[in-house]
Design an enzyme around this catalytic site. Structure first.
Site, mmCIF file in Angstrom:
data_model
loop_
_atom_site.group_PDB
_atom_site.id
_atom_site.type_symbol
_atom_site.label_atom_id
_atom_site.label_comp_id
_atom_site.label_asym_id
_atom_site.label_seq_id
_atom_site.Cartn_x
_atom_site.Cartn_y
_atom_site.Cartn_z
ATOM 1 N N ASN A 1 0.827 -1.216 0.000
ATOM 2 C CA ASN A 1 0.000 0.000 0.000
ATOM 3 C C ASN A 1 0.862 1.268 0.000
ATOM 4 O O ASN A 1 0.353 2.358 0.220
ATOM 5 C CB ASN A 1 -0.960 0.002 1.199
ATOM 6 C CG ASN A 1 -0.224 -0.031 2.541
ATOM 7 O OD1 ASN A 1 1.000 0.080 2.587
ATOM 8 N ND2 ASN A 1 -0.964 -0.180 3.631
ATOM 9 N N HIS B 1 3.411 1.931 2.060
ATOM 10 C CA HIS B 1 3.979 2.382 3.342
ATOM 11 C C HIS B 1 5.500 2.227 3.369
ATOM 12 O O HIS B 1 6.064 1.366 2.711
ATOM 13 C CB HIS B 1 3.308 1.713 4.549
ATOM 14 C CG HIS B 1 3.635 0.275 4.800
ATOM 15 N ND1 HIS B 1 2.675 -0.686 4.987
ATOM 16 C CD2 HIS B 1 4.825 -0.376 4.939
ATOM 17 C CE1 HIS B 1 3.254 -1.851 5.220
ATOM 18 N NE2 HIS B 1 4.551 -1.690 5.191
ATOM 19 N N GLU C 1 1.687 4.130 7.516
ATOM 20 C CA GLU C 1 0.610 3.664 6.648
ATOM 21 C C GLU C 1 0.032 4.836 5.848
ATOM 22 O O GLU C 1 0.280 6.004 6.180
ATOM 23 C CB GLU C 1 -0.494 3.035 7.511
ATOM 24 C CG GLU C 1 -0.061 1.787 8.269
ATOM 25 C CD GLU C 1 -0.015 0.527 7.415
ATOM 26 O OE1 GLU C 1 0.285 0.603 6.203
ATOM 27 O OE2 GLU C 1 -0.284 -0.560 7.988
HETATM 28 C C1 GLP Z 1 6.828 -4.201 6.975
HETATM 29 C C2 GLP Z 1 7.953 -3.258 7.412
HETATM 30 C C3 GLP Z 1 8.382 -2.368 6.263
HETATM 31 C C4 GLP Z 1 8.623 -3.205 5.014
HETATM 32 C C5 GLP Z 1 7.353 -3.905 4.624
HETATM 33 C C6 GLP Z 1 7.471 -4.722 3.351
HETATM 34 O O1 GLP Z 1 5.598 -3.589 6.996
HETATM 35 N N1 GLP Z 1 7.585 -2.439 8.514
HETATM 36 O O2 GLP Z 1 9.570 -1.676 6.638
HETATM 37 O O3 GLP Z 1 9.072 -2.385 3.955
HETATM 38 O O4 GLP Z 1 7.009 -4.751 5.690
HETATM 39 O O5 GLP Z 1 7.816 -6.034 3.674
HETATM 40 P P1 GLP Z 1 8.131 -7.179 2.651
HETATM 41 O O6 GLP Z 1 9.533 -6.997 2.240
HETATM 42 O O7 GLP Z 1 7.918 -8.438 3.448
HETATM 43 O O8 GLP Z 1 7.178 -7.057 1.521
#
Ligand code: GLP
Length: 252
Positions: free
Chosen positions: A135, A137, A142
């Site tokens: 999304n 973030h 968020e």
């Molecule tokens: C979590 C972390 C973020 C990260 C995101 C994406 O929400 N707080 O810092 O960028 O996950 O994670 P993934 O790499 O598992 O898609």
């Protein structure tokens, strides 16, 4: 913004690891901002390989972006446990110089202030590593997080909790709140590097790079940063309109 599109996720990971290694070589006491998530696991593996080939983390200080509220550091799903297992226990970093927000602090607002003060005392972050949520973030900021936000408690969206639930045991839900650096903190780093791989990130990546600067896509705030690099694989770059413009400009 520098947009680097590479042919595979492993090439994107290798390029990101090289950038971080270069930073540590040129500044052995660098202050790194670190991120978690599945995307970063191969990156930390690559940094361990750099370490095995002689790169020392002994002088490095690190600050992670975020931590789940309510989880004590030793909890297996805490980001502290993730970081220890993925990187800190595998390199020569001084654990006392590795920092994450304390998820089980009695007063999270006080903890947020303590964390910010610690970053300031260290002289600020030289290189901030970022992932991106589906999304848009960054950290746990968020959609609709203020672009001026600072370290604070943030309520996680249902989507984020669902995506991150894989790390938790069956029947165990993801925490509802996280302590996260704010977008203003992220923008204060001297340099930001966002690594995104896979199709699930394509929409968020396109909004961040080519969409309007808007709180609905927190990663779009990087448009304000004078030194932000996106390192993408082809899948994550799939929805970029100016792909042909970015490709020839990529530094080796
Ligand atoms: C979590 C972390 C973020 C990260 C995101 C994406 O929400 N707080 O810092 O960028 O996950 O994670 P993934 O790499 O598992 O898609």
């Amino acid at each position: 913004m520098k947009i680097i599109i590479l042919g595979s996720a492993s090439n994107a990971v290798a390029r990101t690891a090289e950038l971080i290694a270069q930073k540590i070589r040129s500044k052995p006491d660098a202050v790194l901002g670190l991120a978690t998530g599945a995307t970063m696991l191969p990156l930390y593996d690559a940094l361990v390989v750099h370490h095995q080939r002689g790169l020392s983390f002994a002088g490095v200080t690190s600050f992670n972006l975020d931590e789940y509220v309510g989880l004590p550091a030793p909890h297996p799903q805490s980001y502290r446990s993730y970081m220890n297992a993925a990187l800190f226990d595998r390199v020569d970093i001084n654990l006392a110089l590795t920092h994450l927000p304390q998820g089980d602090a009695p007063d999270p607002e006080v903890e947020a202030m303590r964390y910010e003060a610690l970053i300031a005392q260290s002289g600020g972050i030289d290189l901030q590593l970022l992932g991106i949520g589906r999304n848009g973030h960054i950290g746990f900021n968020e959609p609709t997080s203020s672009l001026a936000s600072r370290t604070r408690v943030k309520t996680l969206t249902r989507e984020t909790r669902d995506v991150n639930r894989d790390a938790f045991g069956p029947g165990e839900d993801t925490p509802s709140f996280a302590l996260t650096m704010g977008i203003a903190n992220i923008l204060e780093a001297s340099e930001c590097v966002l690594l995104a791989t896979g199709k699930s990130k394509a929409k968020a990546v396109a909004s961040a790079i080519e969409g309007p600067l808007a709180a609905i896509c927190p990663a779009s705030a990087l448009q304000l940063h004078p030194k932000a690099t996106f390192i993408l694989d082809e899948d994550a770059a799939a929805l970029l309109k100016l792909r042909e413009y970015y490709l020839p400009i990529q530094p080796a």
